[in-house]
Design a protein around this motif. Sequence first.
Motif, short mmCIF file in Angstrom:
data_model
loop_
_atom_site.label_atom_id
_atom_site.label_comp_id
_atom_site.label_asym_id
_atom_site.label_seq_id
_atom_site.Cartn_x
_atom_site.Cartn_y
_atom_site.Cartn_z
N LYS A 1 0.86 -1.19 0.00
CA LYS A 1 0.00 0.00 0.00
C LYS A 1 0.89 1.23 0.00
O LYS A 1 2.02 1.20 0.46
CB LYS A 1 -0.86 0.02 1.27
CG LYS A 1 -1.70 -1.25 1.44
CD LYS A 1 -2.61 -1.08 2.63
CE LYS A 1 -1.83 -1.34 3.90
NZ LYS A 1 -2.28 -2.51 4.63
N THR B 1 1.62 4.77 1.61
CA THR B 1 1.24 5.53 2.81
C THR B 1 1.88 6.89 2.76
O THR B 1 3.00 7.05 2.28
CB THR B 1 1.75 4.83 4.09
OG1 THR B 1 2.38 3.65 3.75
CG2 THR B 1 0.62 4.61 5.06
N ASN B 2 1.19 7.87 3.30
CA ASN B 2 1.70 9.22 3.32
C ASN B 2 2.44 9.42 4.64
O ASN B 2 1.84 9.59 5.69
CB ASN B 2 0.55 10.22 3.20
CG ASN B 2 1.08 11.64 3.14
OD1 ASN B 2 2.27 11.85 2.91
ND2 ASN B 2 0.21 12.60 3.35
N HIS C 1 2.00 5.94 12.66
CA HIS C 1 1.56 4.82 11.84
C HIS C 1 1.76 3.53 12.58
O HIS C 1 2.56 3.43 13.49
CB HIS C 1 2.39 4.76 10.54
CG HIS C 1 2.20 5.94 9.67
ND1 HIS C 1 1.17 6.04 8.77
CD2 HIS C 1 2.91 7.09 9.57
CE1 HIS C 1 1.29 7.19 8.14
NE2 HIS C 1 2.32 7.85 8.60
#
Lengths: 223, 149
Positions: free
Chosen positions: B118, B120-121, B128
């Motif tokens: 994925k 992710t920012n 996170h």
Amino acid sequence: MATDSQEGSGPRIDDDGGESPMGQSDVELLKRAWCNEKAAPQILEFQTALVQRSREQIHHMEEIVEELTQRGDDPLIVSIYQMDLDRAQFLLRSYVRIRLQKVETAMLHIAKTDLWNRLSRQEQNFARRCIDDMGNYMEESVLSKFPSGYRSNLKQSNASEDDDMVPEPNLDTFVFCKSQNSIGSIPLDDSGDEIVDLVAGELYVLRYKSIKPYVERGQIDLV
Amino acid sequence: MQEEGLDVQSTRNADHFGMLIHHLSLLRNKRCLMAYAYKRAEILHGLSWKVGRVLPPEIEGKLNDVEKRYFKNHSSALQSYMKEMGSLDLTVDMVPPKDPYLKVRVLEDIGVTAIGDKDTNLAHHSIHFLKRTDAEPYILQGMMEELIG
């Protein structure tokens, strides 16, 4: 890999992944190999078959965890499997890492003696590259500035008879060890003056040199 | 004098002892210099295990060219070993695992990165919940910190 293989929900999962003839799971063997390698001052024999089997089992476990997460099973069970998988992966990685670091520090000594045969093929390639790199580095930074006759990496000067600039690992260091079966008395030094009786399961602190052959044969484990 | 120094059956004239001292002090200098160079090489080994291929700039400024080349050679020897072993990444998993997932806070602005499958920012100060092996390289470089408790 988990010791109990009774799971209520889900399919029957082969988590031990095969037992060796001695009745110990591969993870146990890997853990012992890792322990021994960590404590020994010299590099030990590379367990090719064990490493190969462990990698296959880890791969298998990864697939199982994938399948379970996708099926949306109980997340606690999944994280327990994940934990087990992580532990096995750590053991494998740490084992290989410790060996590589031993090769890095003692590369010249290993190349000179029969310890070379204890390395796997890939480790031998790595060791050869390391020796070349180190040789070039020494040559360019230091050795080329010396007068001729002193330019060797291995000897102090051309007048030395042996390769006296190669450091040897200290085999006299003390290690904690435990033997599996009673071995009986072994001499502690060359003169045979002191002997020690090794009883199964008891913890001893000895010089590595005196128990070296037993460790290599697998009769004594280092802790 | 050098040739005399290397010839073991040297005649014992007055020069012999002077030459011997010269030879021995040369040897001592050689040992000192090689020990210094070797110690620096050992430090470079440790670095290549920790940070991989890219050196942080404050360290890079302290190395001379020979050392930079040595570091590059050594990292690539490590990388090719890892590839030969079937892409087994050896720079993660440095400490025994306690939890499969870690809660981390991002210390620097990294932006959108692919973590696992994925994107992710990883914005500054964001928290996170990542897999240990994904977060470890960032923690080692100091870009993330682990939140305990």
